[in-house]
Design a protein around this motif. Sequence first.
Motif, PDB file in Angstrom:
ATOM      1  N   THR A 209       0.850  -1.186   0.000  1.00  0.00           N
ATOM      2  CA  THR A 209       0.000   0.000   0.000  1.00  0.00           C
ATOM      3  C   THR A 209       0.886   1.236   0.000  1.00  0.00           C
ATOM      4  O   THR A 209       1.790   1.363   0.838  1.00  0.00           O
ATOM      5  CB  THR A 209      -0.923   0.016   1.223  1.00  0.00           C
ATOM      6  OG1 THR A 209      -1.780  -1.135   1.165  1.00  0.00           O
ATOM      7  CG2 THR A 209      -1.784   1.281   1.239  1.00  0.00           C
ATOM      8  N   GLU A 211       1.310   5.617  -0.535  1.00  0.00           N
ATOM      9  CA  GLU A 211       0.672   6.925  -0.498  1.00  0.00           C
ATOM     10  C   GLU A 211       0.999   7.656  -1.802  1.00  0.00           C
ATOM     11  O   GLU A 211       2.161   7.877  -2.117  1.00  0.00           O
ATOM     12  CB  GLU A 211       1.191   7.734   0.689  1.00  0.00           C
ATOM     13  CG  GLU A 211       0.540   9.115   0.813  1.00  0.00           C
ATOM     14  CD  GLU A 211       1.169   9.917   1.942  1.00  0.00           C
ATOM     15  OE1 GLU A 211       0.591   9.942   3.041  1.00  0.00           O
ATOM     16  OE2 GLU A 211       2.254  10.502   1.702  1.00  0.00           O
ATOM     17  N   THR A 213       0.440  11.034  -4.200  1.00  0.00           N
ATOM     18  CA  THR A 213       0.049  12.439  -4.258  1.00  0.00           C
ATOM     19  C   THR A 213       0.274  12.959  -5.675  1.00  0.00           C
ATOM     20  O   THR A 213       1.308  12.677  -6.278  1.00  0.00           O
ATOM     21  CB  THR A 213       0.889  13.282  -3.272  1.00  0.00           C
ATOM     22  OG1 THR A 213       0.764  12.733  -1.966  1.00  0.00           O
ATOM     23  CG2 THR A 213       0.416  14.730  -3.264  1.00  0.00           C
ATOM     24  N   GLN A 220      -2.144  20.772  -4.940  1.00  0.00           N
ATOM     25  CA  GLN A 220      -2.363  19.349  -4.749  1.00  0.00           C
ATOM     26  C   GLN A 220      -3.778  18.972  -5.161  1.00  0.00           C
ATOM     27  O   GLN A 220      -4.751  19.571  -4.714  1.00  0.00           O
ATOM     28  CB  GLN A 220      -2.140  18.978  -3.287  1.00  0.00           C
ATOM     29  CG  GLN A 220      -2.307  17.488  -2.995  1.00  0.00           C
ATOM     30  CD  GLN A 220      -1.945  17.149  -1.571  1.00  0.00           C
ATOM     31  OE1 GLN A 220      -0.808  17.288  -1.156  1.00  0.00           O
ATOM     32  NE2 GLN A 220      -2.944  16.714  -0.794  1.00  0.00           N
ATOM     33  N   TYR A 222      -4.684  15.411  -5.606  1.00  0.00           N
ATOM     34  CA  TYR A 222      -5.038  14.051  -5.191  1.00  0.00           C
ATOM     35  C   TYR A 222      -4.041  13.574  -4.142  1.00  0.00           C
ATOM     36  O   TYR A 222      -2.829  13.781  -4.272  1.00  0.00           O
ATOM     37  CB  TYR A 222      -5.005  13.103  -6.393  1.00  0.00           C
ATOM     38  CG  TYR A 222      -5.367  11.672  -6.068  1.00  0.00           C
ATOM     39  CD1 TYR A 222      -6.698  11.270  -6.005  1.00  0.00           C
ATOM     40  CD2 TYR A 222      -4.381  10.716  -5.828  1.00  0.00           C
ATOM     41  CE1 TYR A 222      -7.030   9.952  -5.693  1.00  0.00           C
ATOM     42  CE2 TYR A 222      -4.702   9.401  -5.531  1.00  0.00           C
ATOM     43  CZ  TYR A 222      -6.043   9.033  -5.462  1.00  0.00           C
ATOM     44  OH  TYR A 222      -6.376   7.730  -5.167  1.00  0.00           O
ATOM     45  N   LYS A 223      -4.566  12.932  -3.099  1.00  0.00           N
ATOM     46  CA  LYS A 223      -3.713  12.261  -2.105  1.00  0.00           C
ATOM     47  C   LYS A 223      -4.513  11.124  -1.507  1.00  0.00           C
ATOM     48  O   LYS A 223      -5.596  11.335  -0.948  1.00  0.00           O
ATOM     49  CB  LYS A 223      -3.253  13.228  -1.019  1.00  0.00           C
ATOM     50  CG  LYS A 223      -2.242  12.607  -0.050  1.00  0.00           C
ATOM     51  CD  LYS A 223      -1.685  13.648   0.902  1.00  0.00           C
ATOM     52  CE  LYS A 223      -0.599  13.049   1.790  1.00  0.00           C
ATOM     53  NZ  LYS A 223      -0.026  14.076   2.702  1.00  0.00           N
ATOM     54  N   ASN A 224      -3.993   9.906  -1.633  1.00  0.00           N
ATOM     55  CA  ASN A 224      -4.752   8.752  -1.164  1.00  0.00           C
ATOM     56  C   ASN A 224      -3.822   7.555  -1.032  1.00  0.00           C
ATOM     57  O   ASN A 224      -2.689   7.563  -1.542  1.00  0.00           O
ATOM     58  CB  ASN A 224      -5.885   8.434  -2.142  1.00  0.00           C
ATOM     59  CG  ASN A 224      -7.011   7.655  -1.492  1.00  0.00           C
ATOM     60  OD1 ASN A 224      -6.932   7.260  -0.328  1.00  0.00           O
ATOM     61  ND2 ASN A 224      -8.067   7.408  -2.249  1.00  0.00           N
ATOM     62  N   LEU A 225      -4.316   6.519  -0.390  1.00  0.00           N
ATOM     63  CA  LEU A 225      -3.595   5.265  -0.289  1.00  0.00           C
ATOM     64  C   LEU A 225      -4.024   4.368  -1.448  1.00  0.00           C
ATOM     65  O   LEU A 225      -5.219   4.185  -1.704  1.00  0.00           O
ATOM     66  CB  LEU A 225      -3.881   4.572   1.049  1.00  0.00           C
ATOM     67  CG  LEU A 225      -3.524   5.368   2.300  1.00  0.00           C
ATOM     68  CD1 LEU A 225      -3.830   4.551   3.547  1.00  0.00           C
ATOM     69  CD2 LEU A 225      -2.063   5.785   2.279  1.00  0.00           C
ATOM     70  N   VAL A 226      -3.036   3.795  -2.142  1.00  0.00           N
ATOM     71  CA  VAL A 226      -3.307   2.992  -3.335  1.00  0.00           C
ATOM     72  C   VAL A 226      -2.465   1.723  -3.264  1.00  0.00           C
ATOM     73  O   VAL A 226      -1.284   1.769  -2.888  1.00  0.00           O
ATOM     74  CB  VAL A 226      -2.968   3.781  -4.623  1.00  0.00           C
ATOM     75  CG1 VAL A 226      -3.317   2.950  -5.853  1.00  0.00           C
ATOM     76  CG2 VAL A 226      -3.694   5.114  -4.645  1.00  0.00           C
ATOM     77  N   GLU A 239     -12.134   1.249  -7.214  1.00  0.00           N
ATOM     78  CA  GLU A 239     -10.947   1.480  -6.391  1.00  0.00           C
ATOM     79  C   GLU A 239      -9.772   1.963  -7.245  1.00  0.00           C
ATOM     80  O   GLU A 239      -9.610   1.529  -8.390  1.00  0.00           O
ATOM     81  CB  GLU A 239     -10.520   0.199  -5.669  1.00  0.00           C
ATOM     82  CG  GLU A 239     -11.328  -0.119  -4.440  1.00  0.00           C
ATOM     83  CD  GLU A 239     -10.723  -1.261  -3.658  1.00  0.00           C
ATOM     84  OE1 GLU A 239     -11.091  -1.417  -2.479  1.00  0.00           O
ATOM     85  OE2 GLU A 239      -9.879  -2.003  -4.218  1.00  0.00           O
ATOM     86  N   PRO A 240      -8.914   2.826  -6.673  1.00  0.00           N
ATOM     87  CA  PRO A 240      -7.684   3.194  -7.377  1.00  0.00           C
ATOM     88  C   PRO A 240      -6.659   2.077  -7.263  1.00  0.00           C
ATOM     89  O   PRO A 240      -6.672   1.286  -6.305  1.00  0.00           O
ATOM     90  CB  PRO A 240      -7.216   4.447  -6.626  1.00  0.00           C
ATOM     91  CG  PRO A 240      -7.725   4.253  -5.236  1.00  0.00           C
ATOM     92  CD  PRO A 240      -9.043   3.529  -5.383  1.00  0.00           C
ATOM     93  N   TYR A 263     -10.491  13.284 -11.606  1.00  0.00           N
ATOM     94  CA  TYR A 263      -9.707  14.287 -10.873  1.00  0.00           C
ATOM     95  C   TYR A 263      -9.169  15.401 -11.778  1.00  0.00           C
ATOM     96  O   TYR A 263      -8.359  16.210 -11.342  1.00  0.00           O
ATOM     97  CB  TYR A 263      -8.567  13.604 -10.119  1.00  0.00           C
ATOM     98  CG  TYR A 263      -9.073  12.644  -9.067  1.00  0.00           C
ATOM     99  CD1 TYR A 263      -9.522  13.108  -7.833  1.00  0.00           C
ATOM    100  CD2 TYR A 263      -9.132  11.277  -9.322  1.00  0.00           C
ATOM    101  CE1 TYR A 263     -10.017  12.234  -6.875  1.00  0.00           C
ATOM    102  CE2 TYR A 263      -9.618  10.387  -8.367  1.00  0.00           C
ATOM    103  CZ  TYR A 263     -10.062  10.880  -7.146  1.00  0.00           C
ATOM    104  OH  TYR A 263     -10.559  10.004  -6.196  1.00  0.00           O
TER     105      TYR A 263
END
Length: 282
Positions: A209, A211, A213, A220, A222-226, A239-240, A263
């Motif tokens: 997993t 992070e 960005t 900024q 986009y920032k997410n866990l992928v 899901e990304p 986005y």
Amino acid sequence: MNHLVLQTDFGLCDGAVSAMYGVANSVDPNLRIFDLTHEIPQFNIWEGSYRLFQTMNYWPEGTVFVSVVDPGVGTSRLSVVVKTASNHYIVTPDNGTLTHIKQEVGISEARIIDEKINRLQHSGESYTFHGRDVYAYTGARLAAGVITYEQVGPALDVDQLIELKRPKAERKEQQICGNIDILDVRFGNLWTNISRQLFREAQIAYGDTLEVTIANKRQQLYKNLVTFVHSFAESRLGEPLLYVNSVDHIALAINQGSFAGAYHIQPGANWKITIRKLNSSL
């Protein structure tokens, strides 16, 4: 006889591409002609360069590519034919279209097209359709064996070929930094300039997993866990995911969705992506 592959930003709504086919068939009616794409966004030299890189190595050696994305048509920019390290030929304006090929594949020779010899007859007063009059004509003559590579024109130092500014991905402190190189247009996936090799060096494994960005200049978006996965089947709908694309680079997608559309993300040097492995140092 070698294949002739055409790429332009002309689209197919008028007769421009058909005219190029006609010229090539007039050189040799037995010539096999194929399309790479004619949907390069107008004047987008960068995308023309990338699509050559995406495609060229899957064609047999000796294949001749004609790439015409030419906002400087009629100016002093050179018309060239290059021979790549993979033994393919590219006929194109020298305006940056060769950037990805030169850096990723290599160019062994370059020649300036001698238009006194390699130009469609009775077209000398036309300065706006070199795709037909110079590039399709020269490419067809080379592919059909009417001329040798040496008969294209005088040699040009490969180092003089124009290159576009192309950022490089790098590991920096505890993260990998790169940019959005291009879009997988139909599906809205983001193709980065981060190689699979860079992931391997950072000891990132499938199932990790990360992070992610994305920023445009300093904004900024986009920032997410992928999760980094082998394929789309390893994620849920919507899901990304991060995966390795068809040119061995890291890509970002939404399973059965458009990441770019969701986005409002575009490719280019200003579109930065940062990837950090959680609870670990890269």
